[in-house]
Structures are given as structure tokens and as C-alpha cells.
Design an enzyme around this catalytic site. Structure first.
Site, PDB file in Angstrom:
ATOM      1  N   LYS A 121       1.046  -1.218   0.041  1.00  0.00           N
ATOM      2  CA  LYS A 121      -0.154   0.042   0.114  1.00  0.00           C
ATOM      3  C   LYS A 121       0.542   1.122   0.022  1.00  0.00           C
ATOM      4  O   LYS A 121       0.440   1.863  -1.030  1.00  0.00           O
ATOM      5  CB  LYS A 121      -0.911   0.204   1.235  1.00  0.00           C
ATOM      6  CG  LYS A 121      -1.997  -1.165   0.889  1.00  0.00           C
ATOM      7  CD  LYS A 121      -3.011  -0.681   2.473  1.00  0.00           C
ATOM      8  CE  LYS A 121      -4.189  -1.864   2.216  1.00  0.00           C
ATOM      9  NZ  LYS A 121      -4.829  -1.770   3.251  1.00  0.00           N
ATOM     10  N   LYS A 202      -9.866 -13.362  -9.159  1.00  0.00           N
ATOM     11  CA  LYS A 202     -11.342 -13.263  -7.524  1.00  0.00           C
ATOM     12  C   LYS A 202     -12.315 -12.486  -8.084  1.00  0.00           C
ATOM     13  O   LYS A 202     -11.724 -11.137  -8.777  1.00  0.00           O
ATOM     14  CB  LYS A 202     -11.127 -12.798  -6.108  1.00  0.00           C
ATOM     15  CG  LYS A 202     -10.013 -14.624  -5.923  1.00  0.00           C
ATOM     16  CD  LYS A 202      -9.213 -14.245  -4.273  1.00  0.00           C
ATOM     17  CE  LYS A 202     -10.439 -14.107  -2.935  1.00  0.00           C
ATOM     18  NZ  LYS A 202      -9.867 -13.792  -1.533  1.00  0.00           N
ATOM     19  N   LYS A 205     -14.875  -6.157  -5.649  1.00  0.00           N
ATOM     20  CA  LYS A 205     -15.741  -5.374  -5.979  1.00  0.00           C
ATOM     21  C   LYS A 205     -14.806  -4.117  -6.407  1.00  0.00           C
ATOM     22  O   LYS A 205     -14.960  -2.968  -7.271  1.00  0.00           O
ATOM     23  CB  LYS A 205     -16.157  -4.256  -4.837  1.00  0.00           C
ATOM     24  CG  LYS A 205     -14.821  -4.620  -3.953  1.00  0.00           C
ATOM     25  CD  LYS A 205     -16.097  -3.325  -2.354  1.00  0.00           C
ATOM     26  CE  LYS A 205     -16.708  -4.305  -1.613  1.00  0.00           C
ATOM     27  NZ  LYS A 205     -15.793  -4.865  -0.244  1.00  0.00           N
TER      28      LYS A 205
END
Length: 339
Positions: A121, A202, A205
Site C-alpha cells: 500500500k 477472484k 468490488k
């Protein structure tokens, strides 16, 4: 009656938390939330909505509040029962950040800097705030505050659970036995659901092609359109083979929705075309998710009921949290709080 026969054995404590980041999808439901619901009778369950974790990245305050209510409504609609479990918001329970500070004082800086998620991140952000670095310590506090026996975690969170175990051991060694060492919970019943448009990835969203993601709040016509336009494979056989990832994914979805074995479904659709099979998959997904959507639509409009659920969940979780904090404060040498 003797004390040993009168006292019921304690149920194992399960804790799982999720950030309020929007809508749950079919992969979340079949792979995780459905299994959490099955645990409610045999385990003492804590289901946390971790809004304090959510602000480790930039957020819109009004959207965070809305997502928190929506997450709760989706959880209840998916079968998490406030009468059998503790559904709570992290910021409503005093103790998560207090315990995180104590644990942080036992945690080497280098261990946090080596965390895979932090490195990934931080590479994607221009500036990195301390909250992102401290995230795993707060997660450890979430778990240890309730002395969880089991923690359902995905692959991306296993390293964080290991840190929670390390910090529990350090605290126990320095101050005396206090925390259980939480174990990962790996369900024997579950489904790894892939994107309908890219069955090698996978369902997510964040998928740029949202036609590949079915949400628990999707309407029947939306679900049917996504399933009928899903990517399939060459040939015409309905088989869960390695060279047929699209059909294998649809078989996994239908098995998860119907409770029937993949081999049984393969036999049922032997000799039938992909069109008939996709229609059956769409019917199964609609039958599974439509009651969830209808319940969600009711709940999201009833803020009083959602507030009542959160209040009851926080009060119950708080009682446990205060017991843990009291022990921790005494052992580290803090003067007892005035009452």
C-alpha cells in the site's frame, strides 16, 4: 448439583471484522459470511465493523457513516443474528485503541515495516501516514480485546494474525498469562468465487469490469444479465476441469447456492448446452440472493432498528472489553480508574 456439572462449558470465541467499504458480493457471501452464520449456535461470535481501520486511507466522512449502516444491514440480511451474536462498530467500544497502544509498546518498528500489506500500500501512495503502519497492531488489539480463540482470515491477513499471536506471547511473557493465542479459522465448507468475466481472478468490488461481480443487493434482472454474459470456455461440456475455468467457476457458484455437489451437477447437465446451464445458475443465484436483497431493502430504511442493533452489540462487546482492559491495566502498572 455440583459446580462442575452445573456449569456449561464455554463456547469458543470467534471474532471477525471487516471494513465498511461498500457492498458485499457473491464471493463474500458464499466464501465467508454464510460460514460465519453457521457458527452462531456453537461459538460466541463477535462481528465487528472496523471504521477506525477505514480511516487509514482517505475517506469521505458522510460516505463512511453510510457504508457503516449499509454493512450492518447487509450482515443481518445475510443471516448474522443480533440475538445470537455481537454486531458492533469498532469506534463504539472503548478499548480497541487503548489496547493497541499497550501492544504497540511491545512491537518492534521493523516488524511493522516488513508487513507485506504495508509495503504494497505504501508503494501506491505518495505519502504514508502512521495509521497505515500501525494498522496491524490495531488489528491485534481487535482480536485480543475479546480473547478470541478463532479468527476467520483470508490469505492477505494471515501475516497480521501471526503478529497478534506474537504480541500476545510477548505480553504473556512480560506480564504473566493473559491472552489466548488466536488460531486461524479455515472453514471446511466454503467457495472461492472468481470473476464472471475473468475466471482466473477472484470476484472483487474493485474489478474494473463490474459485469464480473454479482452483489448481494443486485436485482434479479441484473444477476441474470451478469450470469448469462459470463465468460465460458471452448467445447460444450459442463465439467469442472482445469482447462475450463469459466464453467468450473459457474459450477462452484451453483454448488454454493444449492448445497449440491459439483459432481452431481456435472451429471445433471451432461449433454446439455451452456445456455441451459447458465440459466440454471442464474436461477440458483437469484433464489439465494433475492431474500437477502429484500431484507436489506427493509433494514436500510429503518435507521432506528439499525441503531438499536449497534447499541445492543456495543454494550455486550463493551462488557468483555472492559474485563480485558482491567486486567491489562493492572498488569502493566496503571493506577485503577476511579469509578
Amino acid at each position: 448439583m455440583s459446580e462442575t456439572t452445573d456449569k456449561k462449558p464455554a463456547k469458543p470465541v470467534v471474532l471477525t471484522c471487516a471494513q465498511p467499504t461498500g457492498r458485499l458480493h457473491l464471493g463474500n457471501y458464499l466464501g465467508a459470511v454464510l460460514n460465519w452464520g453457521r457458527m452462531q449456535d456453537d461459538h460466541e461470535c463477535y462481528f465487528g465493523i472496523v471504521d477506525q481501520h477505514a480511516i487509514t486511507v482517505p475517506t469521505v466522512p458522510a460516505q463512511l457513516r453510510e457504508n457503516t449502516y449499509s454493512c450492518l444491514a447487509q450482515y443481518v440480511a445475510c443471516g448474522l443474528d443480533p440475538a445470537r451474536s455481537r454486531l458492533f462498530v469498532q469506534s463504539h467500544v472503548l478499548g480497541h485503541t487503548e489496547l493497541a497502544w499497550v501492544l504497540g509498546c511491545l512491537c518492534p518498528l521493523g516488524q511493522l515495516e516488513r508487513m507485506t500489506q504495508f509495503k504494497d500500500k505504501s508503494r501506491k501512495q505518495q505519502s504514508v501516514d502512521a495509521g497505515l503502519l500501525f494498522y496491524p497492531v490495531l488489528m491485534a488489539a481487535d482480536i485480543l480485546l475479546y480473547n478470541a480463540d478463532l479468527v476467520p482470515v483470508g490469505d492477505d491477513q494471515k501475516q497480521h494474525l501471526e503478529l497478534a499471536r506474537d504480541l500476545a506471547e510477548k505480553f504473556n511473557h512480560r506480564y504473566s498469562e493473559t491472552f489466548k493465542l488466536p488460531a486461524p479459522f479455515i472453514s471446511k465448507v466454503g467457495s472461492r468465487i472468481m470473476s464472471l468475466q475473468d475466471p482466473t481472478a477472484k470476484m472483487s468490488k474493485s474489478d474494473p469490469n463490474q459485469a464480473g461481480t454479482v452483489y448481494v443487493t443486485d436485482r434479479p434482472d441484473e444477476i441474470r444479465k451478469k450470469v448469462m454474459s459470463s465468460v465460458t470456455d471452448s467445447g460444450a461440456e459442463v465439467r469442472a476441469a482445469d482447462d475450463k475455468p469459466g464453467i468450473r467457476n459457474l459450477l462452484t457458484i451453483m454448488a454454493g447456492c444449492t448445497g449440491r455437489d459439483v459432481a452431481v451437477l456435472e451429471a445433471e447437465f451432461a449433454g446439455k448446452g451452456y445456455g441451459d446451464f447458465k440459466k440454471a445458475v442464474a436461477d440458483a443465484v437469484v433464489a439465494t440472493l433475492d431474500p437477502v436483497r429484500l431484507r436489506y431493502d427493509e433494514l436500510i430504511k429503518d435507521r432506528e432498528e439499525l441503531a438499536r442493533i449497534l447499541k445492543a452489540g456495543a454494550e455486550s462487546a463493551q462488557a468483555t472489553a472492559f474485563r480485558t482492559l482491567s486486567k491489562v491495566h493492572r498488569k502493566v502498572g496503571f493506577v485503577e480508574r476511579p469509578r
